[in-house]
Design a protein around this motif. Structure first.
Motif, PDB file in Angstrom:
ATOM      1  N   VAL A 120       0.841  -1.192   0.000  1.00 44.41           N
ATOM      2  CA  VAL A 120       0.000   0.000   0.000  1.00 44.41           C
ATOM      3  C   VAL A 120       0.879   1.245   0.000  1.00 44.41           C
ATOM      4  CG1 VAL A 120      -1.950   1.160   1.073  1.00 44.41           C
ATOM      5  CG2 VAL A 120      -1.659  -1.312   1.381  1.00 44.41           C
ATOM      6  N   VAL A 121       0.615   2.116  -0.960  1.00 46.50           N
ATOM      7  CA  VAL A 121       1.378   3.359  -1.101  1.00 46.50           C
ATOM      8  C   VAL A 121       0.391   4.504  -0.904  1.00 46.50           C
ATOM      9  CG1 VAL A 121       2.903   4.694  -2.574  1.00 46.50           C
ATOM     10  CG2 VAL A 121       2.903   2.197  -2.722  1.00 46.50           C
ATOM     11  N   ALA A 122       0.507   5.202   0.218  1.00 48.99           N
ATOM     12  CA  ALA A 122      -0.468   6.222   0.583  1.00 48.99           C
ATOM     13  C   ALA A 122       0.097   7.617   0.363  1.00 48.99           C
ATOM     14  CB  ALA A 122      -0.860   6.057   2.048  1.00 48.99           C
ATOM     15  N   CYS A 123      -0.801   8.558   0.091  1.00 43.18           N
ATOM     16  CA  CYS A 123      -0.370   9.955   0.031  1.00 43.18           C
ATOM     17  C   CYS A 123      -1.444  10.840   0.631  1.00 43.18           C
ATOM     18  CB  CYS A 123      -0.048  10.385  -1.404  1.00 43.18           C
ATOM     19  SG  CYS A 123      -1.419  11.104  -2.331  1.00 43.18           S
ATOM     20  N   ASP A 124      -0.995  11.990   1.120  1.00 45.09           N
ATOM     21  CA  ASP A 124      -1.898  12.999   1.654  1.00 45.09           C
ATOM     22  C   ASP A 124      -1.107  14.298   1.768  1.00 45.09           C
ATOM     23  OD1 ASP A 124      -4.819  12.749   3.127  1.00 45.09           O
ATOM     24  OD2 ASP A 124      -3.658  14.446   3.891  1.00 45.09           O
ATOM     25  N   ALA A 125      -1.813  15.400   1.878  1.00 43.85           N
ATOM     26  CA  ALA A 125      -1.140  16.681   2.050  1.00 43.85           C
ATOM     27  C   ALA A 125      -0.768  16.926   3.508  1.00 43.85           C
ATOM     28  CB  ALA A 125      -2.027  17.816   1.546  1.00 43.85           C
TER      29      ALA A 125
END
Length: 260
Positions: free
Chosen positions: A47-52
């Motif tokens: 799982v590769v997550a992103c967020d600001a």
């Protein structure tokens, strides 16, 4: 909204494993993102997550890692309002892990008014960026990798308001409707790329009325949250999309709330 792009009463069988798959989650730091990271990790995905929000993202990633020892869960702070940054995130992910099997678009936001006449058009500007522009960037950045994966999924979480707007939610409903149309256009790209053999990847819209989680229930113990979808049920529906053929899913809406 047409019948040809609508599926009713979807339920995954929960038996599919995501072992070996690489799934990216955009907007992963909120309650829905946290539940999705946990479920995907439980199913064996990388799982590769992103967020600001770097701090909240780190907490979400750590929680998924802790809950599922040995799971590969990473986090990147990405400005999805920048196409260049979004493309760089996609390219980095594919280069590091060799493939990308899914992109779950969870970037959300809401603005509303007491009446149609009181609509503040600055709300449209905000929601256009949050709900439309970020989606445009993730779809453009990840389309190629999802086609190359052979069984890719592009999943948009949308809302009932896109097809049944209310007077005080004009900007929100219009933004969601635009995001749905864009996602269906991506699905047509997958269809055309597949030719006579059918699409190898699927663009799918998961429709909720609204989302609910345990903290909301604790804060409002007397609320009924009628028609709301629990974030854990949403996460299960996301994972279960790999249990059906791309050809059957591509360009469809999966209703997780009653279809009006």
């Amino acid at each position: 909204m047409t019948d040809s792009t609508t599926r009713r009463g979807y339920e995954g069988n929960g038996e599919g494993s995501l072992q070996g798959r690489v799934v990216a989650v955009a907007g992963a730091a909120g309650p829905a993102g946290q539940a999705t990271l946990l479920r995907l990790a439980e199913e064996g995905a990388t799982v590769v997550a992103c967020d600001a929000d770097a701090e909240r993202l780190a907490q979400a990633v750590d929680a998924a890692r802790f809950a599922h020892g040995g799971a590969t869960v990473t986090g990147d702070t990405v400005n999805l309002l920048s196409l260049e940054e979004t493309r760089a995130w996609a390219d980095k992910t594919e280069k590091e892990f060799g493939r990308i099997d899914g992109l779950v678009h969870l970037v959300g936001g809401w603005r509303g008014s007491a009446s149609f006449a009181e609509t503040d058009l600055s709300d449209w500007d905000t929601l256009h960026n949050l709900l439309v522009r970020t989606l445009q960037h993730t779809s453009l950045a990840f389309e190629g990798a999802l086609k190359r994966a052979g069984d890719g999924r592009f999943l948009l979480i949308s809302a009932l308001g896109a097809s049944k707007p209310t007077a005080g939610n004009a900007a929100y409903a219009a933004s969601k409707a635009a995001a749905e149309a864009w996602t269906l256009a991506l699905g047509d790209s997958f269809r055309k790329a597949g030719g006579e053999s059918g699409p190898a990847a699927a663009a799918v819209i998961l429709v909720v009325k609204a989302l609910v989680h345990d903290q909301m229930r604790a804060d409002r113990p007397n609320a009924k949250f009628a028609g709301f979808t629990d974030v854990e049920d949403l996460a299960k529906a996301v994972a279960d999309t790999w249990n059906e053929p791309a050809e059957e899913l591509n360009g469809t809406r999966l209703w997780l709330t009653p279809n009006p």
